[in-house]
Design a protein around this motif. Structure first.
Motif, PDB file in Angstrom:
ATOM      1  N   ASP A 106       0.812  -1.222   0.000  1.00 26.17           N
ATOM      2  CA  ASP A 106       0.000   0.000   0.000  1.00 26.17           C
ATOM      3  C   ASP A 106       0.845   1.271   0.000  1.00 26.17           C
ATOM      4  N   GLN A 107       2.141   1.134   0.247  1.00 27.44           N
ATOM      5  CA  GLN A 107       2.991   2.330   0.336  1.00 27.44           C
ATOM      6  C   GLN A 107       3.446   2.765  -1.062  1.00 27.44           C
ATOM      7  N   ASP A 108       3.174   4.020  -1.414  1.00 31.06           N
ATOM      8  CA  ASP A 108       3.639   4.533  -2.711  1.00 31.06           C
ATOM      9  C   ASP A 108       5.112   4.908  -2.637  1.00 31.06           C
ATOM     10  N   ASP A 109       5.518   5.282  -1.449  1.00 31.49           N
ATOM     11  CA  ASP A 109       6.883   5.772  -1.276  1.00 31.49           C
ATOM     12  C   ASP A 109       7.849   4.605  -1.010  1.00 31.49           C
ATOM     13  N   ALA A 110       8.933   4.542  -1.770  1.00 27.98           N
ATOM     14  CA  ALA A 110       9.876   3.416  -1.659  1.00 27.98           C
ATOM     15  C   ALA A 110      10.494   3.336  -0.264  1.00 27.98           C
ATOM     16  N   GLU A 111      10.783   4.482   0.332  1.00 31.67           N
ATOM     17  CA  GLU A 111      11.389   4.479   1.674  1.00 31.67           C
ATOM     18  C   GLU A 111      10.403   3.939   2.710  1.00 31.67           C
ATOM     19  N   ALA A 112       9.128   4.312   2.556  1.00 30.59           N
ATOM     20  CA  ALA A 112       8.103   3.829   3.495  1.00 30.59           C
ATOM     21  C   ALA A 112       7.940   2.314   3.356  1.00 30.59           C
ATOM     22  N   ARG A 113       7.994   1.828   2.106  1.00 33.29           N
ATOM     23  CA  ARG A 113       7.903   0.372   1.864  1.00 33.29           C
ATOM     24  C   ARG A 113       9.039  -0.348   2.568  1.00 33.29           C
ATOM     25  N   LYS A 114      10.232   0.233   2.431  1.00 27.60           N
ATOM     26  CA  LYS A 114      11.418  -0.359   3.063  1.00 27.60           C
ATOM     27  C   LYS A 114      11.254  -0.416   4.577  1.00 27.60           C
ATOM     28  N   MET A 115      10.702   0.664   5.127  1.00 29.82           N
ATOM     29  CA  MET A 115      10.531   0.704   6.589  1.00 29.82           C
ATOM     30  C   MET A 115       9.659  -0.447   7.070  1.00 29.82           C
ATOM     31  N   VAL A 116       8.612  -0.786   6.291  1.00 33.24           N
ATOM     32  CA  VAL A 116       7.740  -1.902   6.683  1.00 33.24           C
ATOM     33  C   VAL A 116       8.489  -3.227   6.531  1.00 33.24           C
ATOM     34  N   LEU A 117       9.111  -3.414   5.365  1.00 36.08           N
ATOM     35  CA  LEU A 117       9.706  -4.725   5.057  1.00 36.08           C
ATOM     36  C   LEU A 117      10.931  -5.048   5.910  1.00 36.08           C
ATOM     37  N   TYR A 118      11.651  -4.003   6.345  1.00 33.25           N
ATOM     38  CA  TYR A 118      12.855  -4.252   7.153  1.00 33.25           C
ATOM     39  C   TYR A 118      12.612  -3.972   8.641  1.00 33.25           C
ATOM     40  N   SER A 119      11.370  -3.761   9.006  1.00 34.07           N
ATOM     41  CA  SER A 119      11.061  -3.493  10.419  1.00 34.07           C
ATOM     42  C   SER A 119      11.317  -4.751  11.248  1.00 34.07           C
ATOM     43  N   SER A 120      11.496  -4.571  12.550  1.00 39.64           N
ATOM     44  CA  SER A 120      11.732  -5.750  13.385  1.00 39.64           C
ATOM     45  C   SER A 120      10.471  -6.613  13.443  1.00 39.64           C
ATOM     46  N   HIS A 121       9.275  -5.995  13.323  1.00 35.28           N
ATOM     47  CA  HIS A 121       8.043  -6.780  13.346  1.00 35.28           C
ATOM     48  C   HIS A 121       7.990  -7.729  12.148  1.00 35.28           C
ATOM     49  N   PHE A 122       8.295  -7.204  10.954  1.00 26.66           N
ATOM     50  CA  PHE A 122       8.220  -8.039   9.753  1.00 26.66           C
ATOM     51  C   PHE A 122       9.318  -9.109   9.775  1.00 26.66           C
ATOM     52  N   THR A 123      10.501  -8.726  10.234  1.00 28.22           N
ATOM     53  CA  THR A 123      11.613  -9.684  10.296  1.00 28.22           C
ATOM     54  C   THR A 123      11.288 -10.802  11.280  1.00 28.22           C
ATOM     55  N   LYS A 124      10.706 -10.420  12.420  1.00 28.62           N
ATOM     56  CA  LYS A 124      10.347 -11.423  13.426  1.00 28.62           C
ATOM     57  C   LYS A 124       9.279 -12.377  12.876  1.00 28.62           C
ATOM     58  N   THR A 125       8.354 -11.824  12.104  1.00 24.83           N
ATOM     59  CA  THR A 125       7.319 -12.646  11.483  1.00 24.83           C
ATOM     60  C   THR A 125       7.934 -13.687  10.542  1.00 24.83           C
ATOM     61  N   LEU A 126       8.947 -13.268   9.784  1.00 23.13           N
ATOM     62  CA  LEU A 126       9.604 -14.224   8.876  1.00 23.13           C
ATOM     63  C   LEU A 126      10.334 -15.307   9.670  1.00 23.13           C
ATOM     64  N   TRP A 127      10.981 -14.894  10.759  1.00 25.95           N
ATOM     65  CA  TRP A 127      11.642 -15.901  11.601  1.00 25.95           C
ATOM     66  C   TRP A 127      10.620 -16.885  12.147  1.00 25.95           C
ATOM     67  N   SER A 128       9.474 -16.380  12.607  1.00 25.78           N
ATOM     68  CA  SER A 128       8.475 -17.274  13.206  1.00 25.78           C
ATOM     69  C   SER A 128       7.947 -18.250  12.158  1.00 25.78           C
ATOM     70  N   MET A 129       7.855 -17.812  10.893  1.00 26.20           N
ATOM     71  CA  MET A 129       7.376 -18.726   9.844  1.00 26.20           C
ATOM     72  C   MET A 129       8.371 -19.847   9.577  1.00 26.20           C
ATOM     73  N   THR A 130       9.652 -19.564   9.768  1.00 29.61           N
ATOM     74  CA  THR A 130      10.634 -20.626   9.523  1.00 29.61           C
ATOM     75  C   THR A 130      10.571 -21.699  10.607  1.00 29.61           C
ATOM     76  N   TYR A 131       9.992 -21.367  11.751  1.00 29.83           N
ATOM     77  CA  TYR A 131       9.949 -22.324  12.856  1.00 29.83           C
ATOM     78  C   TYR A 131       8.725 -23.228  12.837  1.00 29.83           C
ATOM     79  N   ALA A 132       7.577 -22.752  12.397  1.00 30.42           N
ATOM     80  CA  ALA A 132       6.349 -23.499  12.634  1.00 30.42           C
ATOM     81  C   ALA A 132       5.461 -23.562  11.406  1.00 30.42           C
TER      82      ALA A 132
END
Ligand code: SF4
Ligand code: SF4
Length: 293
Positions: free
Chosen positions: A243-269
């Motif tokens: 939903d983010q038009d701005d590339a920097e805003a997109r990056k902030m979501v994708l590299y946030s600790s919340h998103f990173t933690k979500t990816l880690w949790s998917m690798t576990y279960a």
């Protein structure tokens, strides 16, 4: 080679086969196991019964175990259970069990995969299978509870081999005697106290003559708390990023600790992620198993 119906085992052979199967599952770490009749799944919708997944299905073998360890429950860092999962180990044992049945007895054995098939519905209700196979009983809080271990993860294998069936529990694990006492004295149980439907929570129910006779559950509210991370967290994060038009805003979501933690949790279960479970933390069933020095 997979056997035909003409090679049906005798009752003695089937009982001996179940003994060998149980020994294999227990060696693999099973804390519970059982065998349900494939024709007993009447309450499951059409298209989601054992025979729909495997033509000629006779039995559903259920294997349970791999709960969070006592230390997982004891950690005060909530990100710990949110990130890791223990359910994958029961899936690998389920796959091994299916392989064992086909290799040793020569009958079809279909591992029921975790995840959803259509309409966000699982391929087969493993909770129903666990209950029918006598591994545990459904609880006021929701999960199937094993009388000794409480919350376990389960895997199901549909097979054409006619193992002897194990019956459902004669006495349900929920409500525990302590919950009946609390209900009679205070009109609530540990799980309804910690997550009361009438006060921002998800659970309510009624106990009569020591039995659970009514259960009310706000599934939507529970889901919003249970699925903050893991697959639903990934879907929410990805939607936000797109939903983010701005590339920097997109990056902030994708590299946030919340998103990173979500990816880690998917690798576990592959099956489930412990993101709340406050109702299970206070449940007396399995409490001894969760407590260590
Ligand atoms: S998992 Fe959490 S939100 Fe869901 S019923 Fe249990 S305590 Fe309530
Ligand atoms: S605390 Fe556990 S045993 Fe007691 S009513 Fe709730 S789910 Fe059932």
């Amino acid at each position: 080679m997979i056997a035909s119906a003409a090679a049906a085992p005798t009752a003695e052979e089937a009982a001996a086969a179940r003994g060998r199967l149980a020994a294999m599952m227990e060696r693999g770490g099973a804390l519970a196991w059982g065998v349900a009749d494939a024709d007993a799944f009447d309450e499951a919708p059409e298209g989601f019964r054992p025979g729909d997944l495997l033509p000629g299905a006779r039995r559903v073998v259920v294997v349970g175990g791999s709960p969070p360890r006592a230390a997982d429950w004891a950690s005060p860092v909530h990100e710990h259970l949110e990130t890791m999962g223990t359910s994958d180990r029961i899936n690998s044992l389920g796959l091994k069990t299916a392989k064992f049945i086909e290799a040793e007895f020569g009958y079809y054995a279909l591992f029921v995969p975790p995840g959803v098939r259509r309409g966000n519905r699982p391929f087969l209700s493993v909770a129903l299978a666990a209950e029918l196979a006598g591994c545990g009983s459904r609880s006021l809080a929701g999960p199937v509870l094993h009388p000794e271990y409480g919350l376990l993860f389960y895997s199901a294998i549909i097979t054409t081999y006619p193992f002897p069936v194990t019956p459902p529990l004669a006495e349900p694990a929920c409500p525990a005697p302590a919950c009946v006492e609390m209900w009679e004295a205070e009109g609530e149980t540990p799980c309804t106290r910690v997550c009361p439907l009438g006060d921002g929570g998800c659970l309510d129910g009624r106990i009569e003559d020591g039995r659970l006779v009514e259960r009310r559950y706000d599934a939507a509210r529970c889901t919003s708390r249970v699925y903050t991370h893991w697959i639903p967290g990934f879907q929410k994060g990805l939607e936000l990023a797109l939903d983010q038009d701005d590339a920097e805003a997109r990056k902030m979501v994708l590299y946030s600790s919340h998103f990173t933690k979500t990816l880690w949790s998917m690798t576990y279960a592959a099956q489930s992620q412990g993101q709340c479970w406050e109702c299970m933390r206070v449940c007396p069933v399995g409490a001894e198993f969760r407590d260590k020095a």
